[in-house]
Write a protein that holds these residues in place. Sequence first.
Motif, PDB file in Angstrom:
ATOM      1  N   GLU A 116     -15.858 -13.837  -3.329  1.00  0.00           N
ATOM      2  CA  GLU A 116     -16.758 -12.952  -2.585  1.00  0.00           C
ATOM      3  C   GLU A 116     -15.982 -12.136  -1.559  1.00  0.00           C
ATOM      4  N   ALA A 117     -15.001 -12.769  -0.906  1.00  0.00           N
ATOM      5  CA  ALA A 117     -14.184 -12.042   0.071  1.00  0.00           C
ATOM      6  C   ALA A 117     -13.380 -10.942  -0.605  1.00  0.00           C
ATOM      7  N   MET A 118     -12.865 -11.195  -1.808  1.00  0.00           N
ATOM      8  CA  MET A 118     -12.126 -10.168  -2.531  1.00  0.00           C
ATOM      9  C   MET A 118     -13.043  -9.009  -2.903  1.00  0.00           C
ATOM     10  N   ALA A 119     -14.261  -9.336  -3.329  1.00  0.00           N
ATOM     11  CA  ALA A 119     -15.231  -8.280  -3.649  1.00  0.00           C
ATOM     12  C   ALA A 119     -15.579  -7.473  -2.406  1.00  0.00           C
ATOM     13  N   ASP A 120     -15.751  -8.162  -1.283  1.00  0.00           N
ATOM     14  CA  ASP A 120     -16.031  -7.459  -0.019  1.00  0.00           C
ATOM     15  C   ASP A 120     -14.882  -6.537   0.356  1.00  0.00           C
ATOM     16  N   GLY A 121     -13.638  -6.984   0.049  1.00  0.00           N
ATOM     17  CA  GLY A 121     -12.484  -6.143   0.326  1.00  0.00           C
ATOM     18  C   GLY A 121     -12.509  -4.852  -0.464  1.00  0.00           C
ATOM     19  N   LEU A 122     -12.936  -4.910  -1.720  1.00  0.00           N
ATOM     20  CA  LEU A 122     -13.071  -3.698  -2.533  1.00  0.00           C
ATOM     21  C   LEU A 122     -14.085  -2.743  -1.916  1.00  0.00           C
ATOM     22  N   ILE A 123     -15.204  -3.296  -1.456  1.00  0.00           N
ATOM     23  CA  ILE A 123     -16.239  -2.468  -0.819  1.00  0.00           C
ATOM     24  C   ILE A 123     -15.708  -1.843   0.468  1.00  0.00           C
TER      25      ILE A 123
END
Length: 413
Positions: free
Chosen positions: A75-82
């Motif tokens: 989830e943190a990696m996905a948030d980083g993309l956003i």
Amino acid sequence: MTLTETGKRAKETAGVLGILGSDKKNEGLRAAAAALLEGEEDILTANQDDVIQATINGMSAGMIDRLELTPSRIEAMADGLISVARLDDPVGEVISMKARPNGLTIGQKRVPMGVIGIIYEARPNVSVDAAALCLKSGNVCYLRGSRETLATNRMLCHWMREALRQCGIDENCIALVQDGSHAAADAFMRMNDCLDLLIPRGSAKLIAHCVENASVPIIETGSGNCILYIDRNVDADEVLPILINAKCQRVSVCNAAESLLIHRDRLDLVPGILAALKAHGVKVHGDAVICGYDADVLLASEQDYAREYLDLEISIKCVESLEEAITHINAHHTMHSDAILSNDPQAIEAFMNGVDAAVVYANASTRFSDGEEFGFGAEIGISTQKIHARGPMGLRELTTYRYQVYGKGTIRT
């Protein structure tokens, strides 16, 4: 597909990606973020295979921590993309535009590097961070992770590439070296016809190997012997929270503190420091002064003060002055991140000006040396060099510039 075939395809894709608009790149980043969450089960399964094999092979607990993924880390990696999607796009920025007496107007415009090779160890988050920053800055990302994380990287790239393809973006803007051998890594470092820049992320050993063997232009990033210095004038209440955060919050990262210097006038703090470190399971290597406070302290060698432990270990040394602290740091650190804990503005200023590091802190943990904490959304690495980029490298550091010269039938006389 061979290493070279993938590289040539990446080079072809760079020309298209470099002129892709911001809206389209942001759409791709958001789609990739959603894809990681959708593919969570596949990613975790692949990651567990890597973790099991790495454990069998004797990988250290600290490195296993870097390798292992959890739902919250995905989830943190996905948030980083956003987060990267929300950042300003540096591509196309006009850096300067000046009219010359010879009739020409000379401008500098920010443009992508092209194809950026990233070589790194057992850190799957690097795959996502690098892909995000490269895409937003208009660069093709060619990844070479370690063999210990190959299954995880394959699955991460699969889901991100598929998301980009569905958005109408060439999925070859994210490429992965499928061969985990050392020979493939060495060949990757010499792909001058395909790579425009090589960025290694990992241990001092990996970075040194790249420097010695790469023919592609290289930016050295972060092995981190980060050093804290406790000044004679210091708020004692701040010492332990900062020290424990810097050393123990996550021991396997390059911005964790590996060494502590303490002014002789503040040796009253040593018993509390040693007790706190012992409570957190930290092994201490100290000089003769520090050893005198606790029989469990190991006598430090000169090499211990220069070590990047990446584990629950730290070196501690007593110094006579601020000047000695600065001299010691400049002789033993890796020019990554160093900090002073002090109430004295003059001492802080002298430390800030005297310590030759990419990031220098006053009264704060070195753990903040991070692209996200600096507002970059993510980072491609932390450069310890002095050319082009220094410190956490975000979007702007992944671009170069092009001179664009305008005339009106202008000739040189």
